[in-house]
Design a protein around this motif. Sequence first.
Motif, PDB file in Angstrom:
ATOM      1  N   ALA A 115       0.822  -1.217   0.000  1.00  0.00           N
ATOM      2  CA  ALA A 115       0.000   0.000   0.000  1.00  0.00           C
ATOM      3  C   ALA A 115       0.858   1.270   0.000  1.00  0.00           C
ATOM      4  O   ALA A 115       0.606   2.202  -0.769  1.00  0.00           O
ATOM      5  CB  ALA A 115      -0.933  -0.003   1.210  1.00  0.00           C
ATOM      6  N   TYR A 116       1.869   1.309   0.859  1.00  0.00           N
ATOM      7  CA  TYR A 116       2.658   2.529   1.029  1.00  0.00           C
ATOM      8  C   TYR A 116       3.562   2.822  -0.174  1.00  0.00           C
ATOM      9  O   TYR A 116       3.836   3.983  -0.468  1.00  0.00           O
ATOM     10  CB  TYR A 116       3.487   2.454   2.305  1.00  0.00           C
ATOM     11  CG  TYR A 116       2.703   2.703   3.585  1.00  0.00           C
ATOM     12  CD1 TYR A 116       1.313   2.638   3.621  1.00  0.00           C
ATOM     13  CD2 TYR A 116       3.366   2.996   4.771  1.00  0.00           C
ATOM     14  CE1 TYR A 116       0.621   2.865   4.799  1.00  0.00           C
ATOM     15  CE2 TYR A 116       2.675   3.227   5.955  1.00  0.00           C
ATOM     16  CZ  TYR A 116       1.303   3.155   5.960  1.00  0.00           C
ATOM     17  OH  TYR A 116       0.616   3.384   7.135  1.00  0.00           O
ATOM     18  N   THR A 117       4.052   1.776  -0.841  1.00  0.00           N
ATOM     19  CA  THR A 117       4.883   2.026  -2.026  1.00  0.00           C
ATOM     20  C   THR A 117       4.024   2.441  -3.222  1.00  0.00           C
ATOM     21  O   THR A 117       4.532   3.049  -4.152  1.00  0.00           O
ATOM     22  CB  THR A 117       5.751   0.804  -2.392  1.00  0.00           C
ATOM     23  OG1 THR A 117       4.925  -0.354  -2.525  1.00  0.00           O
ATOM     24  CG2 THR A 117       6.831   0.575  -1.344  1.00  0.00           C
ATOM     25  N   LYS A 118       2.749   2.144  -3.162  1.00  0.00           N
ATOM     26  CA  LYS A 118       1.827   2.588  -4.220  1.00  0.00           C
ATOM     27  C   LYS A 118       1.481   4.065  -4.022  1.00  0.00           C
ATOM     28  O   LYS A 118       1.464   4.837  -4.972  1.00  0.00           O
ATOM     29  CB  LYS A 118       0.559   1.732  -4.176  1.00  0.00           C
ATOM     30  CG  LYS A 118      -0.389   1.977  -5.317  1.00  0.00           C
ATOM     31  CD  LYS A 118      -1.547   0.999  -5.278  1.00  0.00           C
ATOM     32  CE  LYS A 118      -2.469   1.236  -6.462  1.00  0.00           C
ATOM     33  NZ  LYS A 118      -3.612   0.306  -6.435  1.00  0.00           N
ATOM     34  N   GLN A 119       1.209   4.454  -2.770  1.00  0.00           N
ATOM     35  CA  GLN A 119       0.876   5.846  -2.446  1.00  0.00           C
ATOM     36  C   GLN A 119       1.276   6.121  -1.000  1.00  0.00           C
ATOM     37  O   GLN A 119       0.744   5.496  -0.083  1.00  0.00           O
ATOM     38  CB  GLN A 119      -0.629   6.101  -2.627  1.00  0.00           C
ATOM     39  CG  GLN A 119      -1.108   7.454  -2.126  1.00  0.00           C
ATOM     40  CD  GLN A 119      -0.513   8.635  -2.883  1.00  0.00           C
ATOM     41  OE1 GLN A 119      -0.620   8.695  -4.092  1.00  0.00           O
ATOM     42  NE2 GLN A 119       0.114   9.562  -2.178  1.00  0.00           N
ATOM     43  N   ALA A 120       2.213   7.044  -0.802  1.00  0.00           N
ATOM     44  CA  ALA A 120       2.620   7.421   0.557  1.00  0.00           C
ATOM     45  C   ALA A 120       1.397   7.957   1.305  1.00  0.00           C
ATOM     46  O   ALA A 120       0.648   8.777   0.751  1.00  0.00           O
ATOM     47  CB  ALA A 120       3.720   8.466   0.520  1.00  0.00           C
ATOM     48  N   PRO A 121       1.170   7.519   2.547  1.00  0.00           N
ATOM     49  CA  PRO A 121      -0.028   7.939   3.276  1.00  0.00           C
ATOM     50  C   PRO A 121       0.075   9.304   3.939  1.00  0.00           C
ATOM     51  O   PRO A 121      -0.893   9.779   4.514  1.00  0.00           O
ATOM     52  CB  PRO A 121      -0.185   6.844   4.337  1.00  0.00           C
ATOM     53  CG  PRO A 121       1.215   6.406   4.598  1.00  0.00           C
ATOM     54  CD  PRO A 121       1.934   6.510   3.277  1.00  0.00           C
TER      55      PRO A 121
END
Length: 196
Positions: A115-121
């Motif tokens: 999830a985080y490598t797709k979009q930084a939260p």
Amino acid sequence: MSDSIKVLFIYGSKPAGEFKNTEHRWFGGVRGGHVAIQIGPDKVLSFRSTKYNPCHILSARHSAKYASVFEIRTVHATWEIFPPHNYIIDSLKRAEVVIPIDSTQRARIDSITKAYTKQAPYDYAVFGMRCASASYEVLGQIGEIVNTHKHLDWLRVFTVKNLRTLLFKKAEKNKDKGWIKRVYPGSSKRIWEKDW
């Protein structure tokens, strides 16, 4: 130990007096440094800014304006994060904290990574989330840190040294559970941040 992660620390530093012309200055200086989480044999989850001159002082409110990224790096590339990116690894003052994890934690870290490598939260900001608070938040999600709250973690762990101190203490208390702390001295060409 069947499965584990490692928290990798580079100590903050500045060139020692006689080496000011041959050693480079690093982002953050002595109070800087870097931390990332090694999640596999040569796979490191690392949070950084995508904008350095200047980086955001306060966090952007909308994700479209975030100047941040979670990325997967090799262990070697993690140790070489500071310019000129060709340091001899043994010349760095660095530390590793090995944390044993179970299958539930492994599934959670894999999910977070995806999830985080797709979009930084969250955004990277001086008064906001940086590498230490981002690592703290990830460790919180897998149950190794308590009392985390994504957008307030930067207040609890403002510097790399804060997280290093917290994990060093936890490693000492959990030796019998397989936690391991390793510290490697750095080159005398640099003035390194000290531990508390």
